[in-house]
Design a protein around this motif. Sequence first.
Motif, PDB file in Angstrom:
ATOM      1  N   GLY A 163       1.046  -1.106   0.060  1.00 35.43           N
ATOM      2  CA  GLY A 163      -0.133  -0.075  -0.111  1.00 35.43           C
ATOM      3  C   GLY A 163       0.891   1.247  -0.103  1.00 35.43           C
ATOM      4  O   GLY A 163       1.948   1.137   0.466  1.00 35.43           O
ATOM      5  N   ALA A 164       0.391   2.339  -0.353  1.00 34.26           N
ATOM      6  CA  ALA A 164       1.089   3.748  -0.191  1.00 34.26           C
ATOM      7  C   ALA A 164       2.347   3.568  -0.867  1.00 34.26           C
ATOM      8  O   ALA A 164       3.451   4.321  -0.532  1.00 34.26           O
ATOM      9  CB  ALA A 164       0.855   4.101   1.159  1.00 34.26           C
ATOM     10  N   LEU A 165       2.291   2.895  -2.106  1.00 31.36           N
ATOM     11  CA  LEU A 165       3.752   2.784  -2.525  1.00 31.36           C
ATOM     12  C   LEU A 165       4.313   4.186  -3.187  1.00 31.36           C
ATOM     13  O   LEU A 165       5.612   4.311  -2.705  1.00 31.36           O
ATOM     14  CB  LEU A 165       3.650   1.947  -3.967  1.00 31.36           C
ATOM     15  CG  LEU A 165       4.776   1.426  -4.743  1.00 31.36           C
ATOM     16  CD1 LEU A 165       5.778   0.828  -3.749  1.00 31.36           C
ATOM     17  CD2 LEU A 165       4.472   0.821  -5.882  1.00 31.36           C
ATOM     18  N   ALA A 166       3.674   5.007  -3.703  1.00 33.89           N
ATOM     19  CA  ALA A 166       4.392   6.419  -4.123  1.00 33.89           C
ATOM     20  C   ALA A 166       4.897   7.001  -2.923  1.00 33.89           C
ATOM     21  O   ALA A 166       5.752   7.622  -3.099  1.00 33.89           O
ATOM     22  CB  ALA A 166       3.313   7.136  -4.989  1.00 33.89           C
ATOM     23  N   GLY A 167       4.196   7.346  -1.996  1.00 32.87           N
ATOM     24  CA  GLY A 167       4.499   8.105  -1.004  1.00 32.87           C
ATOM     25  C   GLY A 167       5.427   7.644  -0.017  1.00 32.87           C
ATOM     26  O   GLY A 167       6.014   8.748   0.833  1.00 32.87           O
ATOM     27  N   THR A 168       5.332   6.509   0.330  1.00 31.63           N
ATOM     28  CA  THR A 168       6.233   5.928   1.290  1.00 31.63           C
ATOM     29  C   THR A 168       7.283   4.822   0.950  1.00 31.63           C
ATOM     30  O   THR A 168       8.021   4.205   1.715  1.00 31.63           O
ATOM     31  CB  THR A 168       5.211   4.975   2.477  1.00 31.63           C
ATOM     32  OG1 THR A 168       4.502   4.045   1.786  1.00 31.63           O
ATOM     33  CG2 THR A 168       3.987   6.223   2.745  1.00 31.63           C
ATOM     34  N   GLY A 169       7.212   4.287  -0.344  1.00 32.77           N
ATOM     35  CA  GLY A 169       8.031   3.290  -0.644  1.00 32.77           C
ATOM     36  C   GLY A 169       7.374   1.988  -0.217  1.00 32.77           C
ATOM     37  O   GLY A 169       7.811   0.818  -0.832  1.00 32.77           O
ATOM     38  N   GLY A 170       6.076   1.967   0.244  1.00 33.84           N
ATOM     39  CA  GLY A 170       5.336   0.650   0.389  1.00 33.84           C
ATOM     40  C   GLY A 170       4.981   0.692   1.787  1.00 33.84           C
ATOM     41  O   GLY A 170       5.811   0.563   2.754  1.00 33.84           O
ATOM     42  N   LEU A 171       3.678   0.234   2.059  1.00 30.04           N
ATOM     43  CA  LEU A 171       3.318  -0.261   3.616  1.00 30.04           C
ATOM     44  C   LEU A 171       2.421  -1.652   3.578  1.00 30.04           C
ATOM     45  O   LEU A 171       2.069  -1.766   2.331  1.00 30.04           O
ATOM     46  CB  LEU A 171       2.444   0.872   4.332  1.00 30.04           C
ATOM     47  CG  LEU A 171       3.225   2.392   4.473  1.00 30.04           C
ATOM     48  CD1 LEU A 171       2.208   3.282   5.069  1.00 30.04           C
ATOM     49  CD2 LEU A 171       4.480   2.151   5.403  1.00 30.04           C
ATOM     50  N   THR A 172       2.141  -2.192   4.529  1.00 24.38           N
ATOM     51  CA  THR A 172       1.279  -3.305   4.539  1.00 24.38           C
ATOM     52  C   THR A 172      -0.042  -2.818   3.997  1.00 24.38           C
ATOM     53  O   THR A 172      -0.636  -1.953   4.576  1.00 24.38           O
ATOM     54  CB  THR A 172       1.120  -3.757   6.213  1.00 24.38           C
ATOM     55  OG1 THR A 172       2.254  -3.810   6.671  1.00 24.38           O
ATOM     56  CG2 THR A 172       0.329  -5.005   6.087  1.00 24.38           C
TER      57      THR A 172
END
Length: 239
Positions: A33-42
């Motif tokens: 999840g949230a790939l663009a803003g964080t590099g990816g989350l669970t």
Amino acid sequence: MSRPTVAVEIAVQDAAGARVARDGGADRVELCGALAGTGGLTPSLGTVEQVVAVGLPVHVLVRPRAGGFQYDADELDLMAADVRHAVRAGVAGVVVGVLDERSEVDRDAVARLSDAADGREVTFHRALDVVPDRLVALRALADLGVWRVLTSGGAARTFDGIDALAEMVREGTGVEIMAGGGLRAEDVGLARAVGIDAVHLSASVERDDRGPAGPGGGAATYLGTELQLVRGVVRAARD
């Protein structure tokens, strides 16, 4: 003599992206999840279930927050629980990365998460790119039974880290080396030439949303997986 082929993993955020990866010929997806803003989350459990239903092997990222890779007891409890939930949802593997206070592989944490994975493949993500010595870390991960590592060789782009990637391949630990980080189709041939096992990319483009985001909603754009980008990398990996 032909070069060995490499597996293609596409980072996706949803079932639509997984279907594009499947139709483009990818071997598996990493779901985050949230790939663009964080590099990816669970991702959410509902998202995991939807993506598993697409049919490609799914390796789910388990990362509770943005920032570094040192986690407290509550965060590790959450990560272990998320791994178990993902396994029950039918994933083929999990993607994790935990470092200790010296920025080295946290052996106890990785062992705990691997145990929670209950025999599914475990990938150690690009936390590997910030350790003091990648070869020492690679040997530690081999001892822990980690299946593969995702790394750019410590560089901003895979292409620039190719010498370090080749060195990891030559180490011969038995851990798969998957190249990722700014990877493009034209980089795949070089990765194949040095013996990389797999390549990883998001194959995404920015798209306009169907309506305004509104106050507090962020930008009215999102990243979507692009079929032609997937196909281009798949051709480069197999031709």
